[in-house]
Design an enzyme around this catalytic site. Sequence first.
Site, PDB file in Angstrom:
ATOM      1  N   ASP A 121       0.869  -1.179   0.000  1.00 36.59           N
ATOM      2  CA  ASP A 121       0.000   0.000   0.000  1.00 36.59           C
ATOM      3  C   ASP A 121       0.903   1.225   0.000  1.00 36.59           C
ATOM      4  OD1 ASP A 121      -2.832  -0.764   0.171  1.00 36.59           O
ATOM      5  OD2 ASP A 121      -2.244  -1.739   2.035  1.00 36.59           O
TER       6      ASP A 121
ATOM      7  N   ARG B  76       4.586   3.240   3.851  1.00 33.35           N
ATOM      8  CA  ARG B  76       5.203   2.174   4.640  1.00 33.35           C
ATOM      9  C   ARG B  76       6.729   2.225   4.673  1.00 33.35           C
ATOM     10  NH1 ARG B  76       0.196   1.767   5.855  1.00 33.35           N
ATOM     11  NH2 ARG B  76      -1.135   0.257   4.801  1.00 33.35           N
TER      12      ARG B  76
ATOM     13  N   ARG C 257      -6.956  11.192   1.046  1.00 28.08           N
ATOM     14  CA  ARG C 257      -6.501  10.086   0.183  1.00 28.08           C
ATOM     15  C   ARG C 257      -7.211  10.145  -1.166  1.00 28.08           C
ATOM     16  NH1 ARG C 257      -7.641   4.783   3.455  1.00 28.08           N
ATOM     17  NH2 ARG C 257      -6.574   3.826   1.665  1.00 28.08           N
TER      18      ARG C 257
ATOM     19  N   HIS D 279     -11.402  -0.762   9.271  1.00 30.50           N
ATOM     20  CA  HIS D 279     -10.405  -1.445  10.100  1.00 30.50           C
ATOM     21  C   HIS D 279     -11.022  -1.858  11.440  1.00 30.50           C
ATOM     22  CE1 HIS D 279      -7.676   0.658   7.309  1.00 30.50           C
ATOM     23  NE2 HIS D 279      -6.837  -0.323   7.572  1.00 30.50           N
TER      24      HIS D 279
ATOM     25  N   ASP E 219     -10.059  -6.192   0.088  1.00 29.86           N
ATOM     26  CA  ASP E 219      -9.277  -5.464   1.082  1.00 29.86           C
ATOM     27  C   ASP E 219      -8.837  -6.482   2.134  1.00 29.86           C
ATOM     28  OD1 ASP E 219      -8.061  -3.371   2.386  1.00 29.86           O
ATOM     29  OD2 ASP E 219      -9.821  -2.085   2.417  1.00 29.86           O
TER      30      ASP E 219
END
Length: 267
Positions: free
Chosen positions: A74, A82, A142, A185, A256
């Site tokens: 990602d 990351r 985003r 999440h 996802d």
Amino acid sequence: MVTAVARRIAGQLCMVGLPGTTVDDTTRCFLERYAPGGVILFRRNAAGTANALRRYVADVKAIGSGVEPLVAIDHEGGRVHRLRRPFTHFPPAAVVARGGVSAVRAVGEAMGRELAAVGIDLDFAPVLDVRTNPHNEVIADRAFSDEPLAVGRHAIALMRGLRRGGVLPCGKHFPGHGGARGDSHHVLPRDRRSRRVLATTDLVPFRAAIAAGIPALMTAHVVYPALDRRPATLSSAIATTLLRRRLGFRGVLFSDDLEMQAVAGRR
């Protein structure tokens, strides 16, 4: 009893996360036994230097039994980042979009070149969500824009930049995460807007990306009551009838993360 062949066929449908920054004996045994079709990198895998990450990715690929696994990440810029220096920490999509389509394409190409340099094959970007709900903090900056056509134009530019840089793009989160408020999440969000609103807003960038030849898409862990009672990831009405048959998408469809509570917390 599951045969070795059946186990490997199932493994090829999975993209998995791995621990650490090196391939230890346990990880090697897992990769040899299950031969997953892909591996996704997280921050824990990139805690060392760029050279260490390149070696790690090469070791993961070398274990593949006949079929080299795709290595994905990602990597959007902004909050979804990351990798440590010397990798570039790009601004979020909403900021890059202020520079126009050419700036977005250039950022995509730079991203692709950096990722490809360490052996990464696939980037879970661009974000195709439209920022329709100002209270949606999960997507927010985003998203490229709150205007569907603008999202499509900029997302296609990033897609083409990534491909030129040597990395496959994957658009997300189908059929659109911008209108929901909750964070998948932690909870299972719901988007209660009508079919007509979804069709004229959230689906617009996806239609454009499909027409432009995007090779992969990712589903949203979101329930759209107007489309189905199940989350998009688990819905044949959304993933097959809508995406495959009506929109004509023929590429690879990823879910996802299945460890997110929107799915993992369901009983």
